[in-house]
Design a protein around this motif. Structure first.
Motif, PDB file in Angstrom:
ATOM      1  N   ARG A 149       0.831  -1.207   0.000  1.00 25.31           N
ATOM      2  CA  ARG A 149       0.000   0.000   0.000  1.00 25.31           C
ATOM      3  C   ARG A 149       0.871   1.265   0.000  1.00 25.31           C
ATOM      4  O   ARG A 149       0.576   2.234  -0.697  1.00 25.31           O
ATOM      5  N   VAL A 150       1.953   1.248   0.767  1.00 29.33           N
ATOM      6  CA  VAL A 150       2.858   2.400   0.834  1.00 29.33           C
ATOM      7  C   VAL A 150       3.450   2.684  -0.536  1.00 29.33           C
ATOM      8  O   VAL A 150       3.479   3.831  -0.995  1.00 29.33           O
ATOM      9  N   ARG A 151       3.877   1.617  -1.229  1.00 26.03           N
ATOM     10  CA  ARG A 151       4.462   1.816  -2.568  1.00 26.03           C
ATOM     11  C   ARG A 151       3.421   2.356  -3.537  1.00 26.03           C
ATOM     12  O   ARG A 151       3.700   3.237  -4.344  1.00 26.03           O
ATOM     13  N   GLU A 152       2.220   1.826  -3.430  1.00 25.85           N
ATOM     14  CA  GLU A 152       1.128   2.281  -4.300  1.00 25.85           C
ATOM     15  C   GLU A 152       0.861   3.781  -4.075  1.00 25.85           C
ATOM     16  O   GLU A 152       0.692   4.546  -5.018  1.00 25.85           O
ATOM     17  N   LEU A 153       0.862   4.192  -2.798  1.00 28.99           N
ATOM     18  CA  LEU A 153       0.592   5.596  -2.462  1.00 28.99           C
ATOM     19  C   LEU A 153       1.676   6.525  -2.988  1.00 28.99           C
ATOM     20  O   LEU A 153       1.400   7.609  -3.494  1.00 28.99           O
ATOM     21  N   LEU A 154       2.945   6.085  -2.866  1.00 29.96           N
ATOM     22  CA  LEU A 154       4.042   6.918  -3.346  1.00 29.96           C
ATOM     23  C   LEU A 154       3.901   7.159  -4.833  1.00 29.96           C
ATOM     24  O   LEU A 154       4.096   8.271  -5.327  1.00 29.96           O
ATOM     25  N   GLN A 155       3.534   6.095  -5.564  1.00 30.49           N
ATOM     26  CA  GLN A 155       3.329   6.208  -7.002  1.00 30.49           C
ATOM     27  C   GLN A 155       2.207   7.207  -7.293  1.00 30.49           C
ATOM     28  O   GLN A 155       2.309   8.040  -8.178  1.00 30.49           O
ATOM     29  N   GLU A 156       1.161   7.089  -6.501  1.00 30.09           N
ATOM     30  CA  GLU A 156      -0.025   7.921  -6.679  1.00 30.09           C
ATOM     31  C   GLU A 156       0.297   9.418  -6.578  1.00 30.09           C
ATOM     32  O   GLU A 156      -0.243  10.225  -7.313  1.00 30.09           O
ATOM     33  N   VAL A 157       1.190   9.778  -5.662  1.00 27.54           N
ATOM     34  CA  VAL A 157       1.524  11.197  -5.493  1.00 27.54           C
ATOM     35  C   VAL A 157       2.747  11.596  -6.303  1.00 27.54           C
ATOM     36  O   VAL A 157       3.285  12.683  -6.144  1.00 27.54           O
ATOM     37  N   GLY A 158       3.218  10.695  -7.167  1.00 25.94           N
ATOM     38  CA  GLY A 158       4.294  11.061  -8.073  1.00 25.94           C
ATOM     39  C   GLY A 158       5.687  10.962  -7.490  1.00 25.94           C
ATOM     40  O   GLY A 158       6.575  11.712  -7.873  1.00 25.94           O
ATOM     41  N   LEU A 159       5.890  10.038  -6.545  1.00 27.24           N
ATOM     42  CA  LEU A 159       7.232   9.844  -5.999  1.00 27.24           C
ATOM     43  C   LEU A 159       7.693   8.421  -6.319  1.00 27.24           C
ATOM     44  O   LEU A 159       6.880   7.517  -6.501  1.00 27.24           O
ATOM     45  N   SER A 160       9.022   8.246  -6.371  1.00 28.46           N
ATOM     46  CA  SER A 160       9.569   6.932  -6.679  1.00 28.46           C
ATOM     47  C   SER A 160       9.362   5.983  -5.494  1.00 28.46           C
ATOM     48  O   SER A 160       9.500   6.381  -4.337  1.00 28.46           O
ATOM     49  N   PRO A 161       9.046   4.694  -5.773  1.00 31.32           N
ATOM     50  CA  PRO A 161       8.874   3.727  -4.671  1.00 31.32           C
ATOM     51  C   PRO A 161      10.150   3.570  -3.853  1.00 31.32           C
ATOM     52  O   PRO A 161      10.111   3.129  -2.705  1.00 31.32           O
TER      53      PRO A 161
END
Lengths: 343, 334
Positions: A149-161
């Motif tokens: 979920r954390v990785r998915e969220l980072l992607q969502e806000v435009g940051l690298s996993p």
């Protein structure tokens, strides 16, 4: 719609199901004196009888000068402060009455987004931990599911996993604000209260964050309350705007309507004060800068609270408090001598 | 118009443990009597360092590497600390951003203002206090005779900023450096303070260097504007000219990325991708190139100089706005 009672009137017509509904919300903070006994000598009237409602999927902007009570109102909405009287209804239930476990369970639907991306992230926690924390507190999912979920969220806000293992100081202001958004989104909230989301950022970064907020709203059907002192930011992002002055909501209406046909002299003064990046417009402005400063909220002026700075004030303004009146569809203002004819 | 301040090829560096940050890299400017020059740019572009180089109030490790800073013809760069103390607060004054931290909380307003007057003008205590009262009246302080005995914490943010301005004006400086003078204030107070600065500038014939990130503030208050990016000046023009015909893609992008209150915005705002370069290792090509939508091969090969066809409106760009074929300008006003 010619009611003097603000609470039903603030609800847009045709939508009986207000998603968030504030009814006569009051919050006062005690002023104490004496070092030991802490006698109460007065109170700061931070929020005085504020009523408005917000539809699902809408962005509601709250503007006013510092000290007008807009941040306190934001904290009341997410139950970080408890109100003294009045009610806050959220998604069909009276949120302001919940306590303990019920409150904690419901709270995940409302999230507060903080102003300063430098102060609101723990410098000793890695980004992954910061974003995962709400999941850990609410005990949602296994460790593995949380990481995904954390990785998915980072992607969502435009940051690298890869950001999960970094610390906040390794990011720029705009990126930190993205981390803040990822954390706010962790629990799939329905409503986000964003308190000055871009005022700590550089102009060139502001637009990135504002566009991100718009995209996230569309994708997740979010409802926003955006609190800011910057009317140009609020007008860009909000569908409707509420203007606060010294703990009172003085005018509320659709963004463009409020800008084109402000009824309250305070709203007009606020619009006048904002510099426009165009010398032709800026130099043609008249000489009607609003004078004076916000009076004390401990002893607010009698009657209309704005009367001490108002160019249109007359005797009646000191005697009676102006009621909320309608100035068109969804457009309300509280003034004895408005700039627009009442509807 | 006689130039009060002339800066020529100023380079200010900051020595750090492992690198030297080239914060200001070859800035030249001049400000005339009664003129307001606006200096805009993002945080970290070197605009504050340019202002502080004039006062020689640089952070630890900071030094002027080369260039001249002439105040009424006299170069300040070779002056020692003792001589600079006669310049600071006397010939040049600064108005800082935050009135909460730029005043001494343990001194009354009157003592803070008169301190500088006594040191620089060598007048008596009573005369200095008289002067303090005069400048408090000048900056529109309500009830000045009473407020002169107040401590800063007894005043609101707007009144504190008036005290800071009063301090700056007390010795009648020729040049005032206003570094984000209203950023910490509410919009309604901002308008009051900017009106005050504009009025005082005209009345006292001062030169003003207005440093800000807010193009709205610049639009209404500056006579000329310099746009700064990554330690360099990228465009200079009169305020009307700059807003009407911007040549540098960075200026265009800055203007397109701010929501305008007086326009109906339907499309997404333009946002500048990427980040400014690391000034410890500045590139040898155009510094804006990685973020620029007009960049071509030439921008990656060489660094453009400040120039162009109009002497009154120089810019540093190989592909200026409006002169490239295919791409339409960003954020064209609706």
């Amino acid at each position: 719609m010619t009611t003097t009672d603000a609470s039903p009137a603030a609800a847009p017509p045709g939508t009986d199901t207000a998603f968030l509904d504030l009814r006569h919300v009051v919050k006062e903070f005690p002023v104490t004196a004496g070092s030991v006994l802490q006698r109460k000598v007065g109170s700061v009237k931070a929020v005085s009888d504020v009523s408005f409602s917000v539809r699902k999927g809408e962005t509601f902007g709250l503007v006013g000068e510092s000290g007008c009570g807009k941040t306190t109102l934001g904290r009341l909405i997410v139950a970080l402060d408890r109100l003294d009287s009045g009610q806050i209804w959220f998604d069909g239930s009276e949120f302001s009455r919940l306590h303990g476990r019920d409150l904690r369970r419901r709270r995940r639907d409302l999230q507060l987004m903080f102003q300063d991306p430098y102060a609101s992230l723990d410098p000793r926690m890695r980004v992954g931990t910061i974003i995962r924390e709400p999941l850990a507190v609410q005990r949602i999912g296994s460790r593995k599911e949380q990481d995904a979920r954390v990785r998915e969220l980072l992607q969502e806000v435009g940051l690298s996993p890869k950001s999960v293992d970094l610390y906040p100081h390794e990011f720029s202001g705009g990126q930190r604000q993205r981390i803040g958004f990822a954390r706010v989104l962790t629990l799939n909230p329905k409503l986000i209260v964003a308190d000055e989301p871009v005022s700590a950022l550089d102009v060139s970064i502001r637009s990135q964050i504002l566009n991100l907020m718009n995209n996230l709203q569309k994708r997740h059907d979010l409802t926003y309350i955006v609190i800011s002192h910057d009317l140009s930011v609020v007008k860009y992002i909000a569908d409707r705007i509420g203007v606060m002055y010294l703990g009172k909501l003085v005018e509320v209406g659709p963004s463009q309507m409020l800008y084109d046909h402000a009824a309250h002299p305070y709203t007009a003064g606020l619009i006048e004060a904002i510099p426009i990046p165009d010398p032709a417009v800026e130099r043609n402005k008249g000489d009607n800068t609003m004078q004076g400063e916000l009076p004390s909220a401990v002893n607010p002026p009698s009657g209309c609270r704005f009367r001490t700075r108002c160019p249109r004030a007359q005797a009646i303004c000191a005697e009676s408090e102006p009621p909320m009146r309608s100035f068109g569809p969804q457009h309300l203002a509280a003034c004895h001598f408005p700039l627009q004819p009442a509807a | 118009m006689a130039a009060v301040l002339e800066i020529e090829s100023l380079k200010t560096h900051i020595r750090q443990r492992h690198a030297v940050v080239q914060a200001v890299d070859g800035v030249s400017l001049s400000i005339g009597e009664g003129e307001t020059l606006g200096l805009v740019g993002e945080s970290g572009c070197g605009k504050t360092m340019t202002g502080m180089s004039i006062m020689k109030l640089l952070p630890p490790g900071g030094y002027i590497a080369s260039g001249q800073v002439r105040l009424n013809g006299r170069d300040l760069v070779p002056l020692g600390e003792g001589e600079m103390r006669h310049v600071r607060g006397n010939e040049v004054a600064v108005i800082f951003q935050d009135p909460m931290t730029s005043l001494n909380p343990t001194m009354t307003v009157g003592n803070q203002i008169s301190e500088g007057v006594r040191i620089h003008k060598g007048v008596s205590r009573a005369a200095a206090r008289e002067r303090a009262l005069d400048v408090l009246k000048l900056v529109g302080m309500p009830r000045p005779a009473e407020r002169i005995n107040y401590y800063p914490h007894q005043l609101s943010g707007g009144l504190r900023q008036r005290v800071v301005i009063a301090m700056a004006l007390a010795c009648e400086p020729k040049l005032v450096i206003a570094d984000e003078p209203t950023t910490a204030l509410d919009v309604t107070i901002q308008a009051q303070i900017l009106d005050l600065l504009t009025e005082l500038k005209a009345r006292l014939r001062m030169a003003v260097l207005l440093i800000t990130h807010d193009l709205g503030v610049i639009a209404g208050r500056a006579d000329r504007v310099m746009v700064m990016y990554a330690g360099k000046i990228v465009e200079v023009a009169s305020t009307t000219e700059l807003f009407a015909h911007r040549h540098h893609p960075y200026t265009e992008a800055l203007l397109a990325s701010i929501p305008r209150l007086d326009q109906i915005q339907t499309d997404a705002l333009y946002s500048i991708p990427g980040l400014p370069p690391d000034l410890a290792h500045p590139p040898t090509w155009c510094r804006f190139q990685p973020r620029c939508r007009y960049a071509t091969q030439v921008c990656r090969d060489a660094e453009p100089e400040l120039g162009g066809t109009e002497p009154s409106h120089p810019y540093a760009c190989f592909n200026p706005v409006g002169q490239v074929g295919a791409s339409a300008p960003v954020g064209a006003a609706s």
